[in-house]
Every structure is written in C-alpha cells, then in structure tokens.
Design a protein around this motif. Structure first.
Motif, PDB file in Angstrom:
ATOM      1  N   SER A  93       0.829  -1.205   0.000  1.00 35.74           N
ATOM      2  CA  SER A  93       0.000   0.000   0.000  1.00 35.74           C
ATOM      3  C   SER A  93       0.864   1.256   0.000  1.00 35.74           C
ATOM      4  N   ALA A  94       1.919   1.250   0.820  1.00 32.67           N
ATOM      5  CA  ALA A  94       2.816   2.405   0.895  1.00 32.67           C
ATOM      6  C   ALA A  94       3.468   2.661  -0.458  1.00 32.67           C
ATOM      7  N   LEU A  95       3.900   1.609  -1.123  1.00 34.52           N
ATOM      8  CA  LEU A  95       4.568   1.775  -2.416  1.00 34.52           C
ATOM      9  C   LEU A  95       3.606   2.327  -3.472  1.00 34.52           C
ATOM     10  N   LYS A  96       2.342   1.934  -3.396  1.00 35.89           N
ATOM     11  CA  LYS A  96       1.356   2.491  -4.322  1.00 35.89           C
ATOM     12  C   LYS A  96       1.162   3.986  -4.073  1.00 35.89           C
ATOM     13  N   VAL A  97       1.120   4.363  -2.785  1.00 38.77           N
ATOM     14  CA  VAL A  97       0.976   5.781  -2.444  1.00 38.77           C
ATOM     15  C   VAL A  97       2.183   6.572  -2.948  1.00 38.77           C
ATOM     16  N   PHE A  98       3.386   6.020  -2.766  1.00 41.66           N
ATOM     17  CA  PHE A  98       4.590   6.696  -3.261  1.00 41.66           C
ATOM     18  C   PHE A  98       4.539   6.839  -4.782  1.00 41.66           C
ATOM     19  N   LYS A  99       4.171   5.763  -5.457  1.00 45.00           N
ATOM     20  CA  LYS A  99       4.130   5.800  -6.923  1.00 45.00           C
ATOM     21  C   LYS A  99       3.103   6.811  -7.416  1.00 45.00           C
ATOM     22  N   ASP A 100       1.919   6.787  -6.815  1.00 52.53           N
ATOM     23  CA  ASP A 100       0.866   7.719  -7.215  1.00 52.53           C
ATOM     24  C   ASP A 100       1.254   9.165  -6.925  1.00 52.53           C
ATOM     25  N   GLY A 101       2.057   9.356  -5.868  1.00 57.21           N
ATOM     26  CA  GLY A 101       2.459  10.700  -5.475  1.00 57.21           C
ATOM     27  C   GLY A 101       3.725  11.189  -6.151  1.00 57.21           C
ATOM     28  N   GLY A 102       4.287  10.368  -7.032  1.00 55.78           N
ATOM     29  CA  GLY A 102       5.484  10.781  -7.756  1.00 55.78           C
ATOM     30  C   GLY A 102       6.757  10.764  -6.927  1.00 55.78           C
ATOM     31  N   MET A 103       6.804   9.945  -5.881  1.00 57.23           N
ATOM     32  CA  MET A 103       8.009   9.825  -5.059  1.00 57.23           C
ATOM     33  C   MET A 103       8.783   8.585  -5.486  1.00 57.23           C
ATOM     34  N   PRO A 104       9.986   8.735  -6.049  1.00 57.26           N
ATOM     35  CA  PRO A 104      10.774   7.564  -6.430  1.00 57.26           C
ATOM     36  C   PRO A 104      11.094   6.694  -5.214  1.00 57.26           C
ATOM     37  N   PHE A 105      11.127   5.387  -5.439  1.00 58.00           N
ATOM     38  CA  PHE A 105      11.427   4.487  -4.321  1.00 58.00           C
ATOM     39  C   PHE A 105      12.280   3.327  -4.785  1.00 58.00           C
ATOM     40  N   GLN A 106      13.049   2.793  -3.841  1.00 65.35           N
ATOM     41  CA  GLN A 106      13.756   1.542  -4.059  1.00 65.35           C
ATOM     42  C   GLN A 106      13.243   0.538  -3.042  1.00 65.35           C
ATOM     43  N   ILE A 107      13.410  -0.720  -3.355  1.00 67.34           N
ATOM     44  CA  ILE A 107      13.016  -1.801  -2.457  1.00 67.34           C
ATOM     45  C   ILE A 107      14.269  -2.445  -1.888  1.00 67.34           C
ATOM     46  N   ASN A 108      14.294  -2.617  -0.579  1.00 63.73           N
ATOM     47  CA  ASN A 108      15.405  -3.264   0.113  1.00 63.73           C
ATOM     48  C   ASN A 108      14.988  -4.669   0.536  1.00 63.73           C
ATOM     49  N   THR A 109      15.882  -5.621   0.373  1.00 61.31           N
ATOM     50  CA  THR A 109      15.625  -6.994   0.801  1.00 61.31           C
ATOM     51  C   THR A 109      16.842  -7.527   1.530  1.00 61.31           C
ATOM     52  N   THR A 110      16.640  -8.072   2.723  1.00 62.02           N
ATOM     53  CA  THR A 110      17.721  -8.692   3.481  1.00 62.02           C
ATOM     54  C   THR A 110      17.684 -10.198   3.257  1.00 62.02           C
ATOM     55  N   VAL A 111      18.796 -10.756   2.790  1.00 67.35           N
ATOM     56  CA  VAL A 111      18.855 -12.169   2.434  1.00 67.35           C
ATOM     57  C   VAL A 111      19.187 -13.015   3.659  1.00 67.35           C
TER      58      VAL A 111
END
Length: 362
Positions: A140-158
């Motif tokens: 949900s947060a990523l959709k809000v960022f995308k809709d709001g024009g805020m670039p984002f990266q995704i972090n994953t810990t292996v």
C-alpha cells in the motif's frame, strides 16, 4: 574519496533518527522499540550536526530508524539537510503512509525513499517482519509513493528465510515500479543471529546470480554488506570479455566502487558512516565499535581523525586472507562480520570462499 586523502569526507551518512518503530523484525539491527529513546538527539542538536557536516561534505543523508516518520520534527530536519545541500533520502518502515505524508516528504526535500520487502507474499514477508499485515502495508505504501510521484527503491535482506524467494522478490520489485532493488546480505547484529545467515557457498552463488540479473534485466540491483561482490564482478567481467581478472599493477579488472553491476567494497568509515539516535558515530550500523560522539566533539573531527576510521581506511592493516588478497583495495571484506565471528575487526571476511594467490605467504 581516496584512502590516501588527508582530509576525507563521507559520501553517504545514515542517521538513525529514532529507535521507535511499529514493527519487530527478526533481523533488526537497532533492536527497535515502541517508544523513542529519551536521550535521542533533539531538533537543535540535529540541526547543529547537519551544519557541522555541511562544513566539509554534501553527502547522501539517509533518514533511517526505527521509523523516521515517528519523529515529529523529521520534516524540519529533512528541510534543514536539503537547504545545506545534502541529497536527502528516507527509509520509513512502510506503515501508515498516506498521500499527505508523501506531499510533506517532497516539500521538505526528500528525494527518494526505500521500503523493505523481504518476501514476495504475505507468508514469507510477515513471517520475517513479525507483524501480521505488514506485506499489505508495504504494498500500500509503495502504491501511495508511486501515485504521489516519489521515487522508491526496495530493500531486501537475504537470510535462510527468503533465499529461495529472491527471484520472486526481484520480479515483484519490477512490477511495483521500483527505481532500484538493494539486496542486503545479513550481518548478525541486534536481533539478527548467525543461524539466520546463508552459508558461504550460498552467499557466493547469490552474488553470482545477482551479477547475472544485473547484466540481463532493466531493474538496477545494488548490493549492500556484500563487499566481495566487487571481486565477483571483477572475475565475471574478466570472463565475459576474455580479459584476465587481474589488471595492471595487481588491480582487479573491472571491479571497484561504482561498477556498472552495483558493486561496492566495505565502506565502513571509508565513504560511509552511521550516526545513532543519541549521537554516537560508527563505521556502519552493524559494526558496534564507537568512533566518537557528536555531543562531545565535532563530526568532522571524528570522521577524519578517529583511530577507528583511520584503521578502516587502511587496507594494509587487514589480516588473514583479506590481508593478502589481490582484491583487498576494492573489497576489504566485511569488517562487521570479521569482528562478529573472530573478535578481530581487521580479520578476514568469514563468508568469502575466495582463496587469494598470496594465501600462505604472509
């Protein structure tokens, strides 16, 4: 910044703005808690810190945590850093992000955000984050960022928990519109335990797999806490173009900081540092050896002159396999893992399977 510089400056600073967080992740470096530390830096102390840094550096300034959005003054702090010429980025937990949050981020100068996704589905991700519904919150947060024009990266810990899910997380990051995917190799600090780590052999296979993805997919993939990825890049780029892995004067061909394949050596105290919520300065957030305290001396003096940081910048001090490795100047091995496994900050990287040509001759 070169190791030989007399007056080094950081390129990236991660500031633990608070330890307060709504999540209880099993790998949390900060041992995050529901309430902020009562001794965390005040607004005015943080402003002075930013001004001190600005006197000699204009770094990427990561507003981290805990969850930085649980600090009521976080947008004032972001604006101060932006005014001083920093590139401000933020790493919120992903809970309770609304359009108004994105608007305030943009107004205060935040250029990019990162959200952690540690599984491609709720079962894997929520099991890691220990909060039911956390996967849906992140999505949900990523959709809000995308809709709001805020670039984002995704972090994953292996970890062992999600190693087999990495291809699916990669595909998810692409579908969600991430600008980058940052793959973190676990360092057992805070709540994270050694038993959660993948084996050195799995580690090596993961590095080589990520290299292949980086060469064939449009999504940029970075690696963090994986300094020997620079060695893998050098070896595999040498194989790809028919050149030997070692370049002139013993420098690895194709490797080094800023490689097109996302490789970085250990940056602890060497282009990067971590500042805790109470003002203590460390080489990185996983290396529990204090270099200084900004409440007691200037950040510039700590960064440029602390004995700890000076030793971290001197690869000739490395011991064991790292000390004789032809890739030590671009890799350096993870100093946090060396400390955690052997108690020796300058010891060899325990999760590297490479045997250097100089091994046994020092």
């Amino acid at each position: 910044m070169r190791v030989s510089d007399d007056h080094p400056s950081p390129r990236v600073i991660a500031w633990e703005s608070t330890r307060a967080c709504r999540f209880a992740c099993v790998h949390c470096r900060a041992n995050a808690q529901t309430e902020p530390d009562p001794h965390q830096l005040t607004t005015e102390e943080t402003f002075r810190l930013i001004d001190d840094i600005a006197g000699f550096a204009k770094p990427v300034f990561i507003l981290s945590g805990g969850d930085p959005l649980l600090r009521k003054d976080i947008f004032d702090i972001a604006a101060r850093a932006d005014e001083r010429g920093f590139r401000v980025v933020m790493a919120p937990s992903g809970s309770k992000i609304v359009p108004g949050t994105v608007r305030r981020m943009k107004e205060s100068g935040v250029r990019m955000v990162s959200i952690s996704i540690d599984g491609s589905n709720p079962e894997v991700h929520d099991g890691f984050r220990k909060v039911a519904g956390s996967f849906e919150m992140a999505a949900s947060a990523l959709k809000v960022f995308k809709d709001g024009g805020m670039p984002f990266q995704i972090n994953t810990t292996v970890t062992q928990h999600n190693l087999g899910d990495l291809p699916n997380i990669r595909d998810l990051a692409e579908r969600l519109g991430a600008k980058a995917w940052d793959v973190f190799m676990l360092v057992p600090t805070g709540r994270a335990k050694v038993r959660m780590e993948i084996s050195p052999e799995e580690y090596e296979r993961t590095l080589r797999r990520v290299y292949g993805w980086n060469r064939s997919l449009p999504l940029p993939i970075k690696m963090t806490c994986a300094p020997h990825y620079t060695r893998v890049i050098a070896q595999m780029e040498g194989e790809d173009d028919g050149k030997p892995p070692d370049g002139p004067a013993g420098r690895p061909h194709g490797g080094g900081r800023g490689s097109r394949s996302g490789g970085r050596g250990c940056m602890a105290g060497n282009g990067f540092c971590f500042i805790s919520s109470t003002g203590e300065v460390y080489g990185c957030g996983f290396l529990p050896v204090k270099a200084g305290d900004v409440r007691q001396e200037s950040f510039q003096r700590i960064y440029q002159g602390s004995p700890l940081f000076r030793s971290l910048r001197d690869h000739d001090l490395l011991e064991g396999r790292c000390g004789v490795c032809e890739y030590r100047s671009v890799c350096g091995g993870c100093r946090a893992r060396a400390l955690g496994t052997s108690g020796n900050l300058l010891g060899e990287e325990p999760y590297c399977v490479y045997h250097p040509s100089g091994e046994g001759h020092r």
